[in-house]
Design an enzyme around this catalytic site. Sequence first.
Site, PDB file in Angstrom:
ATOM      1  N   HIS A  74      34.676 -21.438  27.189  1.00  0.00           N
ATOM      2  CA  HIS A  74      34.223 -22.651  26.519  1.00  0.00           C
ATOM      3  C   HIS A  74      32.885 -22.459  25.824  1.00  0.00           C
ATOM      4  O   HIS A  74      32.286 -23.422  25.344  1.00  0.00           O
ATOM      5  CB  HIS A  74      34.141 -23.833  27.490  1.00  0.00           C
ATOM      6  CG  HIS A  74      33.370 -23.535  28.744  1.00  0.00           C
ATOM      7  ND1 HIS A  74      32.003 -23.470  28.787  1.00  0.00           N
ATOM      8  CD2 HIS A  74      33.789 -23.280  30.010  1.00  0.00           C
ATOM      9  CE1 HIS A  74      31.611 -23.208  30.020  1.00  0.00           C
ATOM     10  NE2 HIS A  74      32.677 -23.074  30.785  1.00  0.00           N
ATOM     11  N   HIS A 106      22.833 -20.408  26.545  1.00  0.00           N
ATOM     12  CA  HIS A 106      24.107 -20.503  25.857  1.00  0.00           C
ATOM     13  C   HIS A 106      23.934 -21.312  24.573  1.00  0.00           C
ATOM     14  O   HIS A 106      22.921 -21.991  24.379  1.00  0.00           O
ATOM     15  CB  HIS A 106      25.190 -21.107  26.759  1.00  0.00           C
ATOM     16  CG  HIS A 106      24.831 -22.447  27.319  1.00  0.00           C
ATOM     17  ND1 HIS A 106      24.200 -22.604  28.533  1.00  0.00           N
ATOM     18  CD2 HIS A 106      25.007 -23.705  26.831  1.00  0.00           C
ATOM     19  CE1 HIS A 106      24.007 -23.881  28.777  1.00  0.00           C
ATOM     20  NE2 HIS A 106      24.490 -24.580  27.744  1.00  0.00           N
ATOM     21  N   HIS A 108      25.785 -23.875  21.543  1.00  0.00           N
ATOM     22  CA  HIS A 108      26.836 -24.784  21.101  1.00  0.00           C
ATOM     23  C   HIS A 108      26.874 -24.748  19.572  1.00  0.00           C
ATOM     24  O   HIS A 108      25.833 -24.721  18.922  1.00  0.00           O
ATOM     25  CB  HIS A 108      26.550 -26.210  21.582  1.00  0.00           C
ATOM     26  CG  HIS A 108      26.506 -26.341  23.074  1.00  0.00           C
ATOM     27  ND1 HIS A 108      27.601 -26.694  23.834  1.00  0.00           N
ATOM     28  CD2 HIS A 108      25.486 -26.135  23.947  1.00  0.00           C
ATOM     29  CE1 HIS A 108      27.263 -26.728  25.112  1.00  0.00           C
ATOM     30  NE2 HIS A 108      25.985 -26.386  25.212  1.00  0.00           N
ATOM     31  N   GLU A 118      24.563 -30.668  20.105  1.00  0.00           N
ATOM     32  CA  GLU A 118      25.008 -31.726  21.006  1.00  0.00           C
ATOM     33  C   GLU A 118      24.126 -32.963  20.855  1.00  0.00           C
ATOM     34  O   GLU A 118      24.627 -34.089  20.774  1.00  0.00           O
ATOM     35  CB  GLU A 118      25.006 -31.226  22.444  1.00  0.00           C
ATOM     36  CG  GLU A 118      26.015 -30.117  22.699  1.00  0.00           C
ATOM     37  CD  GLU A 118      26.379 -30.010  24.154  1.00  0.00           C
ATOM     38  OE1 GLU A 118      27.541 -30.256  24.503  1.00  0.00           O
ATOM     39  OE2 GLU A 118      25.488 -29.661  24.959  1.00  0.00           O
ATOM     40  N   HIS A 131      20.554 -23.685  24.475  1.00  0.00           N
ATOM     41  CA  HIS A 131      20.132 -24.206  25.771  1.00  0.00           C
ATOM     42  C   HIS A 131      19.716 -23.042  26.676  1.00  0.00           C
ATOM     43  O   HIS A 131      20.563 -22.230  27.066  1.00  0.00           O
ATOM     44  CB  HIS A 131      21.273 -24.955  26.463  1.00  0.00           C
ATOM     45  CG  HIS A 131      21.667 -26.224  25.799  1.00  0.00           C
ATOM     46  ND1 HIS A 131      22.817 -26.917  26.134  1.00  0.00           N
ATOM     47  CD2 HIS A 131      21.068 -26.949  24.822  1.00  0.00           C
ATOM     48  CE1 HIS A 131      22.904 -28.015  25.388  1.00  0.00           C
ATOM     49  NE2 HIS A 131      21.857 -28.044  24.574  1.00  0.00           N
ATOM     50  N   THR A 214      25.481 -30.844  30.169  1.00  0.00           N
ATOM     51  CA  THR A 214      26.438 -31.368  29.190  1.00  0.00           C
ATOM     52  C   THR A 214      27.834 -30.791  29.392  1.00  0.00           C
ATOM     53  O   THR A 214      28.720 -31.005  28.561  1.00  0.00           O
ATOM     54  CB  THR A 214      25.965 -31.081  27.757  1.00  0.00           C
ATOM     55  OG1 THR A 214      25.909 -29.661  27.544  1.00  0.00           O
ATOM     56  CG2 THR A 214      24.596 -31.692  27.501  1.00  0.00           C
TER      57      THR A 214
END
Length: 272
Positions: A74, A106, A108, A118, A131, A214
């Site tokens: 993911h 990581h 996003h 996010e 993050h 999150t």
Amino acid sequence: MFKAWFLLVYIRSVAAWNYKEQEKWSEKHPTCGSVQRQSPIAFNTNEAFLKITSTIKYSNYADPHNARISNNGHGIDIRLLGSGVKPTISGGPLPEGDTYQFDNVHIHWGLTDDLGSEHRVNNKHFSAEVHAVHYNTKYPNATGAFGFPDGIAVVTTFYRTNSSKLFLGLQNISIAAPPLPKSYFKLGNFKLADLFGDLGYLKKGFYTYVGSLTTPPCAEAVTWIIYTTPIDVSPEQLMPFRSVSDAHGNVLVNNCRQLQKLNGRKVYFVQY
């Protein structure tokens, strides 16, 4: 800046949840259904409250480490290898006297350059959001810290695409992004500060609020430290992320949680 060892290996498991069925997260992770202090949120910088704090101390952020960059089904996740001294943060909005140790970083990202972050700032999403996750060292590890409101601190910044820019801090991460779930590469000479440009960037003003992870288990344990000045990266540097596969063999894009209710929380601005 980094050295990547292009040896593809496999990890044993990936998470069962996915971003297309976020409404189902709370079935196995009840806290994901909370409305108390969930993340991410939308906020406007001109509505933030001024907060006076001590300076955040970033220790060992510029030190080189061997690391592992993995595709966990993911997202893309980077963790340090070995038992050397880890980066830490302390001060600022964090509890006085507590130290938070780096656990993972990581990213996003979205399908297009106008999606990916996010958090939404001033009604705008950015192309990607970084993050860097740290846990309070009075707890044994990050997982053990999830159950406490002061357990986790996440240092965050945004990437914005600019066709005339090449961001060196992302280049080798982009090249090494593992395309297949359950796989990883090893990185040499990884410096956490590089993902933020340099340590000077981390001395600027930031926004902070109390929230959650999150991703499941959505633990309401996070103090967010958000630098809203975006870092310019080239569109080509984000393309490898948009080509990786998720745990179900689909292209992994828009690995972002839906915006959550503020529920009376305040967002603070800290300027040194």
